[in-house]
Write a protein that holds these residues in place. Structure first.
Motif, PDB file in Angstrom:
ATOM      1  N   LEU A  78      17.802   0.654   4.527  1.00  0.00           N
ATOM      2  CA  LEU A  78      17.431   0.911   5.924  1.00  0.00           C
ATOM      3  C   LEU A  78      17.568   2.404   6.234  1.00  0.00           C
ATOM      4  N   ALA A  79      18.613   3.020   5.682  1.00  0.00           N
ATOM      5  CA  ALA A  79      18.812   4.457   5.911  1.00  0.00           C
ATOM      6  C   ALA A  79      17.670   5.263   5.276  1.00  0.00           C
ATOM      7  N   ALA A  80      17.192   4.818   4.115  1.00  0.00           N
ATOM      8  CA  ALA A  80      16.085   5.521   3.446  1.00  0.00           C
ATOM      9  C   ALA A  80      14.801   5.384   4.272  1.00  0.00           C
ATOM     10  N   LEU A  81      14.593   4.201   4.860  1.00  0.00           N
ATOM     11  CA  LEU A  81      13.402   3.999   5.700  1.00  0.00           C
ATOM     12  C   LEU A  81      13.467   4.922   6.917  1.00  0.00           C
ATOM     13  N   LYS A  82      14.678   5.021   7.482  1.00  0.00           N
ATOM     14  CA  LYS A  82      14.855   5.872   8.660  1.00  0.00           C
ATOM     15  C   LYS A  82      14.606   7.342   8.293  1.00  0.00           C
ATOM     16  N   GLN A  83      15.180   7.749   7.176  1.00  0.00           N
ATOM     17  CA  GLN A  83      15.064   9.155   6.752  1.00  0.00           C
ATOM     18  C   GLN A  83      13.609   9.542   6.470  1.00  0.00           C
ATOM     19  N   THR A  84      12.859   8.634   5.863  1.00  0.00           N
ATOM     20  CA  THR A  84      11.477   8.963   5.478  1.00  0.00           C
ATOM     21  C   THR A  84      10.481   8.614   6.574  1.00  0.00           C
ATOM     22  N   GLN A  85      10.964   7.850   7.600  1.00  0.00           N
ATOM     23  CA  GLN A  85      10.070   7.397   8.682  1.00  0.00           C
ATOM     24  C   GLN A  85       8.962   6.485   8.151  1.00  0.00           C
ATOM     25  N   LEU A  86       9.203   5.858   6.996  1.00  0.00           N
ATOM     26  CA  LEU A  86       8.199   4.953   6.451  1.00  0.00           C
ATOM     27  C   LEU A  86       8.446   3.529   6.951  1.00  0.00           C
ATOM     28  N   GLN A 114       0.867  -1.183   0.000  1.00  0.00           N
ATOM     29  CA  GLN A 114       0.000   0.000   0.000  1.00  0.00           C
ATOM     30  C   GLN A 114       0.894   1.219   0.000  1.00  0.00           C
ATOM     31  N   PHE A 115       0.430   2.303  -0.599  1.00  0.00           N
ATOM     32  CA  PHE A 115       1.192   3.553  -0.566  1.00  0.00           C
ATOM     33  C   PHE A 115       1.064   4.162   0.820  1.00  0.00           C
ATOM     34  N   PRO A 116       2.021   4.929   1.325  1.00  0.00           N
ATOM     35  CA  PRO A 116       3.322   5.226   0.719  1.00  0.00           C
ATOM     36  C   PRO A 116       4.350   4.158   1.088  1.00  0.00           C
ATOM     37  N   PHE A 117       5.421   4.101   0.323  1.00  0.00           N
ATOM     38  CA  PHE A 117       6.512   3.184   0.669  1.00  0.00           C
ATOM     39  C   PHE A 117       7.843   3.695   0.125  1.00  0.00           C
ATOM     40  N   VAL A 118       8.911   3.085   0.647  1.00  0.00           N
ATOM     41  CA  VAL A 118      10.233   3.324   0.069  1.00  0.00           C
ATOM     42  C   VAL A 118      10.445   2.234  -0.968  1.00  0.00           C
ATOM     43  N   ALA A 119      10.945   2.603  -2.136  1.00  0.00           N
ATOM     44  CA  ALA A 119      11.205   1.596  -3.171  1.00  0.00           C
ATOM     45  C   ALA A 119      12.694   1.507  -3.446  1.00  0.00           C
ATOM     46  N   LEU A 120      13.171   0.278  -3.471  1.00  0.00           N
ATOM     47  CA  LEU A 120      14.544   0.021  -3.912  1.00  0.00           C
ATOM     48  C   LEU A 120      14.418  -0.596  -5.298  1.00  0.00           C
ATOM     49  N   GLN A 175      28.960 -10.660  -4.159  1.00  0.00           N
ATOM     50  CA  GLN A 175      27.537 -10.558  -3.827  1.00  0.00           C
ATOM     51  C   GLN A 175      27.357  -9.908  -2.449  1.00  0.00           C
ATOM     52  N   ALA A 176      28.205 -10.309  -1.491  1.00  0.00           N
ATOM     53  CA  ALA A 176      28.081  -9.758  -0.132  1.00  0.00           C
ATOM     54  C   ALA A 176      28.297  -8.248  -0.139  1.00  0.00           C
ATOM     55  N   ALA A 177      29.260  -7.781  -0.942  1.00  0.00           N
ATOM     56  CA  ALA A 177      29.550  -6.342  -0.987  1.00  0.00           C
ATOM     57  C   ALA A 177      28.354  -5.581  -1.562  1.00  0.00           C
ATOM     58  N   ILE A 178      27.791  -6.097  -2.661  1.00  0.00           N
ATOM     59  CA  ILE A 178      26.651  -5.402  -3.303  1.00  0.00           C
ATOM     60  C   ILE A 178      25.439  -5.421  -2.365  1.00  0.00           C
ATOM     61  N   VAL A 179      25.169  -6.599  -1.811  1.00  0.00           N
ATOM     62  CA  VAL A 179      23.973  -6.749  -0.970  1.00  0.00           C
ATOM     63  C   VAL A 179      24.072  -5.892   0.284  1.00  0.00           C
ATOM     64  N   GLU A 180      25.259  -5.862   0.896  1.00  0.00           N
ATOM     65  CA  GLU A 180      25.389  -5.063   2.136  1.00  0.00           C
ATOM     66  C   GLU A 180      25.077  -3.591   1.866  1.00  0.00           C
ATOM     67  N   VAL A 181      25.590  -3.070   0.767  1.00  0.00           N
ATOM     68  CA  VAL A 181      25.333  -1.652   0.453  1.00  0.00           C
ATOM     69  C   VAL A 181      23.845  -1.433   0.185  1.00  0.00           C
ATOM     70  N   LEU A 182      23.243  -2.329  -0.583  1.00  0.00           N
ATOM     71  CA  LEU A 182      21.810  -2.167  -0.909  1.00  0.00           C
ATOM     72  C   LEU A 182      20.948  -2.221   0.361  1.00  0.00           C
TER      73      LEU A 182
END
Ligand code: KG4
Ligand code: ZN
Length: 356
Positions: free
Chosen positions: A269-277, A135-141, A257-264
């Motif tokens: 998580l930082a985007a969720l924190k920033q938007t409070q979503l 459901q809206f709103p959400f953070v999208a990766l 894979q671990a390097a890419i996944v860790e950054v993603l």
């Protein structure tokens, strides 16, 4: 909008021809009737990557038989189609022109309107085709072969880009690393498979921009780091990279894979924190990666965040997401289908310029 609409969607932006039909009833979530896909992977494999001219020609061969297939599977005819949607961009110009040309020709012949869809909006809205729609709103990766973006999504067409890659996309990092390990094309799934038997800590690789104070990504340096490590191992063993023992290659794959996944994961998580979503939607080809899903699920569960994915087979390019995005745009009143059949395509098209 009208009470009932049947939308045909055509995807041809890269190396997959996809066609789908969705039904729209008022403001209910559109329903997928059928979708058909032809992947050109085998044809491009011999060249180690997508050959644009071959891709365009193959789309021409596949698009009408696939259209007939979805109509037959849905027990519909062309006369039942109310709107013909197609991917307008971004993507390979010649490949896009095939879908756009066929869609506009069909529209003109049937006297039905057409609608050009943004490929990334298709990916972004593809989780609405799953059994557990968000459901809206959400953070999208949004993680595909050509794009890596974090967005705040408040509704259809209401996309705020929070961060994006400044160079290579996550899928590109998978593909390029896989290629230099001799894993062929497309590299992402092959690298992920090999990584299952390797240790993610076997090699030290950089986590680009992990600690930057923004939500941007940079993956271009990673492939160079993978190459340096692989060449070091090859020199020590006096062989070429491709002849390295499977255990070493698996270690390199798992570490990449671990390097890419860790950054993603950390940036999401930082985007969720920033938007409070409290809701995350993952879309695009890399969203099929099992390791990414496991880590996001674990981290989000710890924080009480719901995560939504497209069905696995709808993570990579397909027609269903294009038909769905068109249907949701029409429903939301963001766009009207057009009876102008002079088409154009947009090989480059930023998602936040979608109205342009
Ligand atoms: O979304 P998509 O089909 O095409 C674009 O719009 O770019 O994404 C394709 C990308 C490729 O880079 C491919 O290697 C990657 O998604 N991919 C994966 C996996 N499946 C597809 N990457 C990592 N793990 C996977 N399982
Ligand atoms: Zn795509």
């Amino acid at each position: 909008m009208e009470k009932y609409l049947c939308v045909l969607g055509i995807e041809s932006s890269c190396d997959e021809t996809g066609v789908a039909l969705v039904d729209v009833h008022g403001n209910h979530l559109p329903v997928l009737l059928a979708h058909a896909l032809y992947s050109q992977i085998e044809m491009h494999q011999a060249y180690g990557g997508v050959v644009p001219e071959l891709a365009s020609r193959d789309h021409i061969r596949r698009v009408l038989p696939l259209t007939e297939q979805v109509l037959a599977e849905s027990d519909r005819t062309l006369a039942d189609v109310d709107v013909v949607a197609f991917t307008r961009g971004p993507g390979l110009a010649g490949a896009l022109l095939v879908g756009a040309g066929v869609a506009c020709a069909l529209g003109a012949a049937l006297g039905k309107p057409v609608l050009g869809v943004h490929h990334l909006e298709g990916h972004l809205l593809s989780p609405f085709l799953s059994a557990d729609p968000p459901q809206f709103p959400f953070v999208a990766l949004l993680v595909s072969g050509g794009h890596t973006q974090l967005m705040q999504v408040d509704g259809v067409g209401r996309y705020l880009i929070l961060g994006e890659t400044i160079d290579d996309a996550a899928g590109e990092a998978f593909d390029k690393s896989a290629k230099l390990l001799g894993l062929g094309y497309p590299g992402g799934p092959a690298l992920a498979k090999l990584a299952q038997s390797g240790y993610p800590t076997a090699f030290k690789l950089p986590r680009p921009l992990l600690h930057s104070d923004n939500l941007d990504f940079s993956f271009a340096g990673l492939k160079t780091a993978v190459m340096v490590q692989a060449k070091k191992c090859a020199a020590a063993q006096n062989c070429g990279v491709e002849a390295l023992p499977t255990e070493t290659l698996a270690g390199l794959a798992a570490s990449t894979q671990a390097a890419i996944v860790e950054v993603l994961v950390k940036k999401s998580l930082a985007a969720l924190k920033q938007t409070q979503l409290q809701r995350l939607v993952v879309a695009g080809g890399v969203g099929a990666n099992r390791n990414l899903r496991e880590q996001l699920n674990a981290e989000c569960a710890r924080r009480g965040v719901r995560v939504h994915y497209p069905e696995l087979h709808l993570c990579t390019d397909n027609g269903a997401m294009i038909a769905m995005a068109a249907a949701m745009r029409l429903q939301s009143g963001q766009q009207k289908a057009s009876e102008v059949y002079a088409f154009d395509v947009k090989p480059r098209w930023p998602l936040d310029a979608i109205g342009a």
